[in-house]
Design a protein around this motif. Sequence first.
Motif, PDB file in Angstrom:
ATOM      1  N   GLN A   1      -5.037  -3.904 -14.598  1.00  0.00           N
ATOM      2  CA  GLN A   1      -4.929  -5.136 -13.833  1.00  0.00           C
ATOM      3  C   GLN A   1      -4.753  -6.337 -14.747  1.00  0.00           C
ATOM      4  OE1 GLN A   1      -4.617  -4.999 -10.406  1.00  0.00           O
ATOM      5  NE2 GLN A   1      -3.785  -7.011 -10.863  1.00  0.00           N
TER       6      GLN A   1
ATOM      7  N   LYS B   1       2.661 -10.879 -14.605  1.00  0.00           N
ATOM      8  CA  LYS B   1       3.062 -11.781 -13.512  1.00  0.00           C
ATOM      9  C   LYS B   1       3.040 -13.238 -13.972  1.00  0.00           C
ATOM     10  CE  LYS B   1       1.726  -8.823  -9.668  1.00  0.00           C
ATOM     11  NZ  LYS B   1       0.773  -8.614  -8.562  1.00  0.00           N
TER      12      LYS B   1
ATOM     13  N   THR C   1       5.495  -3.073 -13.880  1.00  0.00           N
ATOM     14  CA  THR C   1       5.938  -1.772 -13.360  1.00  0.00           C
ATOM     15  C   THR C   1       5.128  -0.624 -13.955  1.00  0.00           C
ATOM     16  OG1 THR C   1       8.170  -2.620 -13.038  1.00  0.00           O
ATOM     17  CG2 THR C   1       7.919  -0.228 -13.154  1.00  0.00           C
TER      18      THR C   1
ATOM     19  N   GLY D   1       1.344  -0.875 -13.031  1.00  0.00           N
ATOM     20  CA  GLY D   1       1.206  -0.627 -11.594  1.00  0.00           C
ATOM     21  C   GLY D   1       1.313   0.851 -11.279  1.00  0.00           C
TER      22      GLY D   1
ATOM     23  N   ARG E   1      -1.291   3.321  -9.268  1.00  0.00           N
ATOM     24  CA  ARG E   1      -0.884   4.150  -8.136  1.00  0.00           C
ATOM     25  C   ARG E   1      -1.284   5.610  -8.360  1.00  0.00           C
ATOM     26  NH1 ARG E   1       4.223   2.914  -8.039  1.00  0.00           N
ATOM     27  NH2 ARG E   1       4.873   4.736  -9.171  1.00  0.00           N
TER      28      ARG E   1
ATOM     29  N   GLU F   1      -0.941   1.048   1.141  1.00  0.00           N
ATOM     30  CA  GLU F   1      -0.613  -0.334   0.768  1.00  0.00           C
ATOM     31  C   GLU F   1       0.271  -0.373  -0.478  1.00  0.00           C
ATOM     32  OE1 GLU F   1      -1.256  -3.275   2.366  1.00  0.00           O
ATOM     33  OE2 GLU F   1      -1.894  -1.937   3.971  1.00  0.00           O
ATOM     34  N   LEU F   2      -0.043   0.474  -1.451  1.00  0.00           N
ATOM     35  CA  LEU F   2       0.767   0.521  -2.672  1.00  0.00           C
ATOM     36  C   LEU F   2       2.174   1.000  -2.361  1.00  0.00           C
ATOM     37  CD1 LEU F   2      -1.831   1.891  -5.213  1.00  0.00           C
ATOM     38  CD2 LEU F   2      -0.793  -0.379  -5.207  1.00  0.00           C
ATOM     39  N   ARG F   3       2.307   1.960  -1.481  1.00  0.00           N
ATOM     40  CA  ARG F   3       3.644   2.445  -1.114  1.00  0.00           C
ATOM     41  C   ARG F   3       4.443   1.372  -0.378  1.00  0.00           C
ATOM     42  NH1 ARG F   3       1.562   8.362   0.199  1.00  0.00           N
ATOM     43  NH2 ARG F   3       1.802   9.183  -1.884  1.00  0.00           N
ATOM     44  N   LYS F   4       3.769   0.613   0.489  1.00  0.00           N
ATOM     45  CA  LYS F   4       4.446  -0.473   1.208  1.00  0.00           C
ATOM     46  C   LYS F   4       4.945  -1.545   0.248  1.00  0.00           C
ATOM     47  CE  LYS F   4       1.471  -0.810   4.941  1.00  0.00           C
ATOM     48  NZ  LYS F   4       0.753  -1.630   5.911  1.00  0.00           N
ATOM     49  N   SER F   5       4.112  -1.840  -0.751  1.00  0.00           N
ATOM     50  CA  SER F   5       4.470  -2.919  -1.689  1.00  0.00           C
ATOM     51  C   SER F   5       5.424  -2.448  -2.778  1.00  0.00           C
ATOM     52  CB  SER F   5       3.211  -3.503  -2.327  1.00  0.00           C
ATOM     53  OG  SER F   5       2.639  -2.578  -3.226  1.00  0.00           O
ATOM     54  N   GLY F   6       5.663  -1.135  -2.824  1.00  0.00           N
ATOM     55  CA  GLY F   6       6.569  -0.607  -3.842  1.00  0.00           C
ATOM     56  C   GLY F   6       5.951  -0.516  -5.216  1.00  0.00           C
ATOM     57  N   ALA F   7       4.634  -0.639  -5.279  1.00  0.00           N
ATOM     58  CA  ALA F   7       3.945  -0.585  -6.584  1.00  0.00           C
ATOM     59  C   ALA F   7       3.856   0.840  -7.095  1.00  0.00           C
ATOM     60  CB  ALA F   7       2.550  -1.174  -6.464  1.00  0.00           C
TER      61      ALA F   7
END
Length: 134
Positions: A40, A47, A67, A70, A74, A128-134
């Motif tokens: 993190q 970022k 990337t 992250g 994941r 949530e990670l899949r939705k955000s593409g992380a």
Amino acid sequence: MKAISAALFGALALASFPDWAQSDGPTDPQIAAIVATANQVDIDAGKLAESKTKSADVKAFAQRMITDHGGVNRAAVDHEVAYHQSVLDALDKTLIPSAQNEELKALLVKVRPAFVAHLERAKHLQAELRKSGA
């Protein structure tokens, strides 16, 4: 500022663990917390760098950090889903039915909801990670 706060938190977390040189080392949850914190910190720093720099090279490196780190987070969540599902399967199919001692059986039944809650939380994070593409 967030990256500095996360780094400070990470350093404090590391300082609070026992001296691993004189023990068996950190536990799996401690290792997971260290990895998550370190990842993190790098994601937040990436970022921040990406939003502040004008250099294309710095932007590219910052995006690479976001990337790559992250992806580690994941993978950790995916592991937690699989781990908690396997513990629940063992509890339901083997451990609870096989326990002869009533106190032991009661303990296993009592802790089962915690594993269910952990599994559901890990699945939520995974989605949530899949939705955000992380």
